[in-house]
Design an enzyme around this catalytic site. Sequence first.
Site, mmCIF file in Angstrom:
data_model
loop_
_atom_site.group_PDB
_atom_site.id
_atom_site.type_symbol
_atom_site.label_atom_id
_atom_site.label_comp_id
_atom_site.label_asym_id
_atom_site.label_seq_id
_atom_site.Cartn_x
_atom_site.Cartn_y
_atom_site.Cartn_z
ATOM 1 N N ARG A 201 4.180 24.070 88.969
ATOM 2 C CA ARG A 201 5.110 25.130 89.381
ATOM 3 C C ARG A 201 5.012 26.370 88.502
ATOM 4 N NH1 ARG A 201 7.860 20.538 90.807
ATOM 5 N NH2 ARG A 201 8.799 20.401 88.759
ATOM 6 N N GLU B 68 9.604 10.104 78.503
ATOM 7 C CA GLU B 68 10.635 9.069 78.376
ATOM 8 C C GLU B 68 9.955 7.690 78.260
ATOM 9 O OE1 GLU B 68 13.429 9.441 81.504
ATOM 10 O OE2 GLU B 68 14.689 7.814 80.749
HETATM 11 P P1 AMP Z 1 10.448 18.960 80.065
HETATM 12 O O1 AMP Z 1 9.150 18.647 79.403
HETATM 13 O O2 AMP Z 1 11.409 17.803 80.046
HETATM 14 O O3 AMP Z 1 11.081 20.227 79.527
HETATM 15 O O4 AMP Z 1 10.162 19.159 81.599
HETATM 16 C C1 AMP Z 1 9.594 20.297 82.015
HETATM 17 C C2 AMP Z 1 8.939 20.201 83.367
HETATM 18 O O5 AMP Z 1 9.486 19.211 84.230
HETATM 19 C C3 AMP Z 1 9.144 21.524 84.012
HETATM 20 O O6 AMP Z 1 7.880 22.108 84.131
HETATM 21 C C4 AMP Z 1 9.766 21.243 85.359
HETATM 22 O O7 AMP Z 1 8.864 21.625 86.354
HETATM 23 C C5 AMP Z 1 10.015 19.771 85.424
HETATM 24 N N1 AMP Z 1 11.437 19.370 85.497
HETATM 25 C C6 AMP Z 1 12.088 18.600 84.591
HETATM 26 N N2 AMP Z 1 13.343 18.347 84.965
HETATM 27 C C7 AMP Z 1 13.530 18.974 86.135
HETATM 28 C C8 AMP Z 1 14.643 19.103 87.033
HETATM 29 N N3 AMP Z 1 15.828 18.509 86.813
HETATM 30 N N4 AMP Z 1 14.483 19.847 88.151
HETATM 31 C C9 AMP Z 1 13.296 20.460 88.385
HETATM 32 N N5 AMP Z 1 12.208 20.358 87.599
HETATM 33 C C10 AMP Z 1 12.315 19.637 86.479
#
Ligand code: AMP
Length: 171
Positions: free
Chosen positions: A59, A96
């Site tokens: 995305r 996780e």
């Molecule tokens: P993180 O590494 O946990 O910060 O996750 C980041 C990536 O996961 C981002 O690039 C988002 O595209 C996706 N992502 C994580 N949680 C969500 C959520 N609740 N809704 C949409 N996309 C998410």
Amino acid sequence: METVKKLIREVPDFPKKGILFYDITTLLKDAQGFRRVIDGLTEIFRDQEIDLVCGIEARGFIFAPTVAFALGAGFVPVRKPHKLPAETESVTYDLEYGTDSLEIHKDAITPGQRVLLLDDVLATGGTAAAVARLIRKLQGELVGAAFVIELDFLGGRKKLDGIEITSLVHY
Ligand code: AMP
């Protein structure tokens, strides 16, 4: 940015039970909403002499090249393993359950170039922190990290300590 927030669809239990997914497709198809996001991010970084905007598969590939174009900067893709054809630098980070890896072309950044990291959502911060490591491995100057959406309750910015963070919409 309240109008932008209203265009983001909240989908419960996707991709698995208990996760509230913030769906940007409803924002992207709205011409004014999409423009507001790109203009908003471009305004913030217009005077920061950004050379490259670095976007994360998948995305991030929607917003990063669009903002790069608007800023007159280049775009650098960060991809999942084995997708980039030339020599790569890679980083592994914790999820996780288990780990994940991301790659960048070794010659994507010339040392000293001013780089903006851009992604759709800052959740736990693991992904952005890993990409920050890649940018620094290539000796790019990380000017900041920008997101369309930040999930404040997950505290992802703690993993990006010392990096200037900008998010348009907060939950
Ligand atoms: P993180 O590494 O946990 O910060 O996750 C980041 C990536 O996961 C981002 O690039 C988002 O595209 C996706 N992502 C994580 N949680 C969500 C959520 N609740 N809704 C949409 N996309 C998410």
